[in-house]
Scaffold this motif. Structure first.
Motif, PDB file in Angstrom:
ATOM      1  N   HIS A 116       0.809  -0.843   0.102  1.00 26.77           N
ATOM      2  CA  HIS A 116       0.296  -0.143   0.246  1.00 26.77           C
ATOM      3  C   HIS A 116       0.471   0.807  -0.285  1.00 26.77           C
ATOM      4  N   ASN A 117       1.827   1.238   1.169  1.00 31.01           N
ATOM      5  CA  ASN A 117       2.728   2.538   1.511  1.00 31.01           C
ATOM      6  C   ASN A 117       3.873   2.146  -0.377  1.00 31.01           C
ATOM      7  N   GLN A 118       4.266   1.820  -0.835  1.00 29.07           N
ATOM      8  CA  GLN A 118       4.951   1.761  -2.017  1.00 29.07           C
ATOM      9  C   GLN A 118       4.081   2.350  -2.852  1.00 29.07           C
ATOM     10  N   LYS A 119       3.139   2.011  -3.062  1.00 26.72           N
ATOM     11  CA  LYS A 119       1.848   2.497  -4.229  1.00 26.72           C
ATOM     12  C   LYS A 119       1.705   3.579  -4.034  1.00 26.72           C
ATOM     13  N   LEU A 120       0.931   3.805  -3.135  1.00 24.81           N
ATOM     14  CA  LEU A 120       0.855   5.327  -2.012  1.00 24.81           C
ATOM     15  C   LEU A 120       2.628   5.758  -3.076  1.00 24.81           C
ATOM     16  N   ARG A 121       3.191   5.741  -2.654  1.00 21.08           N
ATOM     17  CA  ARG A 121       4.274   6.800  -2.861  1.00 21.08           C
ATOM     18  C   ARG A 121       4.512   6.651  -4.290  1.00 21.08           C
ATOM     19  N   GLN A 122       4.538   5.246  -4.937  1.00 26.25           N
ATOM     20  CA  GLN A 122       5.309   5.844  -6.490  1.00 26.25           C
ATOM     21  C   GLN A 122       4.484   6.336  -7.307  1.00 26.25           C
ATOM     22  N   ILE A 123       3.273   6.036  -7.287  1.00 22.67           N
ATOM     23  CA  ILE A 123       1.637   7.299  -7.557  1.00 22.67           C
ATOM     24  C   ILE A 123       1.771   8.452  -7.570  1.00 22.67           C
ATOM     25  N   SER A 124       1.930   8.985  -6.016  1.00 24.66           N
ATOM     26  CA  SER A 124       2.296  10.108  -6.112  1.00 24.66           C
ATOM     27  C   SER A 124       3.471  10.934  -6.547  1.00 24.66           C
ATOM     28  N   ASP A 125       4.536  10.452  -6.548  1.00 23.30           N
ATOM     29  CA  ASP A 125       5.526  10.599  -7.025  1.00 23.30           C
ATOM     30  C   ASP A 125       5.184  11.001  -9.066  1.00 23.30           C
ATOM     31  N   ILE A 126       4.933  10.093  -9.115  1.00 23.72           N
ATOM     32  CA  ILE A 126       4.158  10.473 -11.080  1.00 23.72           C
ATOM     33  C   ILE A 126       3.322  11.427 -11.745  1.00 23.72           C
ATOM     34  N   LEU A 127       2.220  11.183 -10.587  1.00 24.45           N
ATOM     35  CA  LEU A 127       1.453  12.721 -10.760  1.00 24.45           C
ATOM     36  C   LEU A 127       2.585  13.829 -10.722  1.00 24.45           C
ATOM     37  N   SER A 128       3.209  13.926  -9.695  1.00 22.72           N
ATOM     38  CA  SER A 128       3.559  15.185  -8.732  1.00 22.72           C
ATOM     39  C   SER A 128       4.482  15.662 -10.001  1.00 22.72           C
ATOM     40  N   ASP A 129       5.095  14.095 -10.965  1.00 21.35           N
ATOM     41  CA  ASP A 129       6.131  15.314 -12.109  1.00 21.35           C
ATOM     42  C   ASP A 129       5.460  15.020 -13.201  1.00 21.35           C
ATOM     43  N   PHE A 130       4.153  14.714 -13.845  1.00 19.76           N
ATOM     44  CA  PHE A 130       3.437  15.303 -14.723  1.00 19.76           C
ATOM     45  C   PHE A 130       1.845  15.991 -13.977  1.00 19.76           C
TER      46      PHE A 130
END
Length: 197
Positions: free
Chosen positions: A116-130
């Motif tokens: 949960h925490n890994q996916k939340l972090r990685q998805i948030s990073d993608i949306l923040s990058d774009f």
């Protein structure tokens, strides 16, 4: 390799039980068999659905250890016909003589909050990058994708335009509020076999 433009549509997709049959709700033994001893199997109809998003960029986010990247990429892209994209997977040390590696592998199978925490972090990073891209999130009901995606949508309300959940545990009937506001993709549900008496 295709670079992702600053504007446009992206699809963020889970892998296990969203586009590849793994059987996470069935428990560890079933998952091990599907992962190591049987040929990979694509989720019915999903590659066709993904093919309909012609101009989208794809990002595959999974709790699967990165050591599985090559066989997953080969299967998903070259055999099952899913669109190429970036892969964001769980970092797990590859030293199988290390206690840390075995602890992390055990947590991966038994502790849903690690993924949960890994996916939340990685998805948030993608949306923040774009920040100027729109996103469709696709997952399944077998683990915590609805909860993760709902949290992402609340953190990035202007970017998330749709959430699709492949319902593999029949939550559309058993627990409909869990999938409220999401587009439900009907799927064959996983049912644990009852031990014989």
């Amino acid at each position: 390799m295709r670079l992702t433009a600053s504007k446009g549509l992206s699809v963020i997709s889970d892998i296990d039980d969203t586009i590849k049959i793994t059987g996470m709700p069935m428990g560890r033994d079933f998952v091990v068999r599907k992962t190591f001893f049987e040929e990979y199997q694509a989720a019915p109809g999903m590659s066709g659905r993904y093919g309909e998003w012609h101009d989208a960029a794809f990002h595959y986010v999974s709790g699967t250890p990165w050591q599985f990247y090559r066989p997953l990429y080969r299967f998903l892209i070259h055999e099952a016909g899913f669109p190429p994209g970036t892969f964001h997977m769980k970092y797990t040390p590859k030293n199988f003589g290390s206690r840390v590696t075995w602890r992390q592998l055990r947590e991966l199978i038994t502790d849903e909050m690690v993924t949960h925490n890994q996916k939340l972090r990685q998805i948030s990073d993608i949306l923040s990058d774009f920040p100027d891209r729109k996103f469709i999130l696709v997952g399944d009901s077998g683990e915590r994708d609805p909860e993760i995606y709902r949290e992402i949508a609340s953190l990035f309300p202007g970017q998330v335009v749709e959430i699709y959940i492949r319902d593999v545990v029949n939550d559309r009937k058993r627990n409909p509020e869990r999938l409220e506001g999401m587009t439900v993709i009907s799927a064959e549900t996983f049912v644990r076999e009852q031990p014989k008496e």
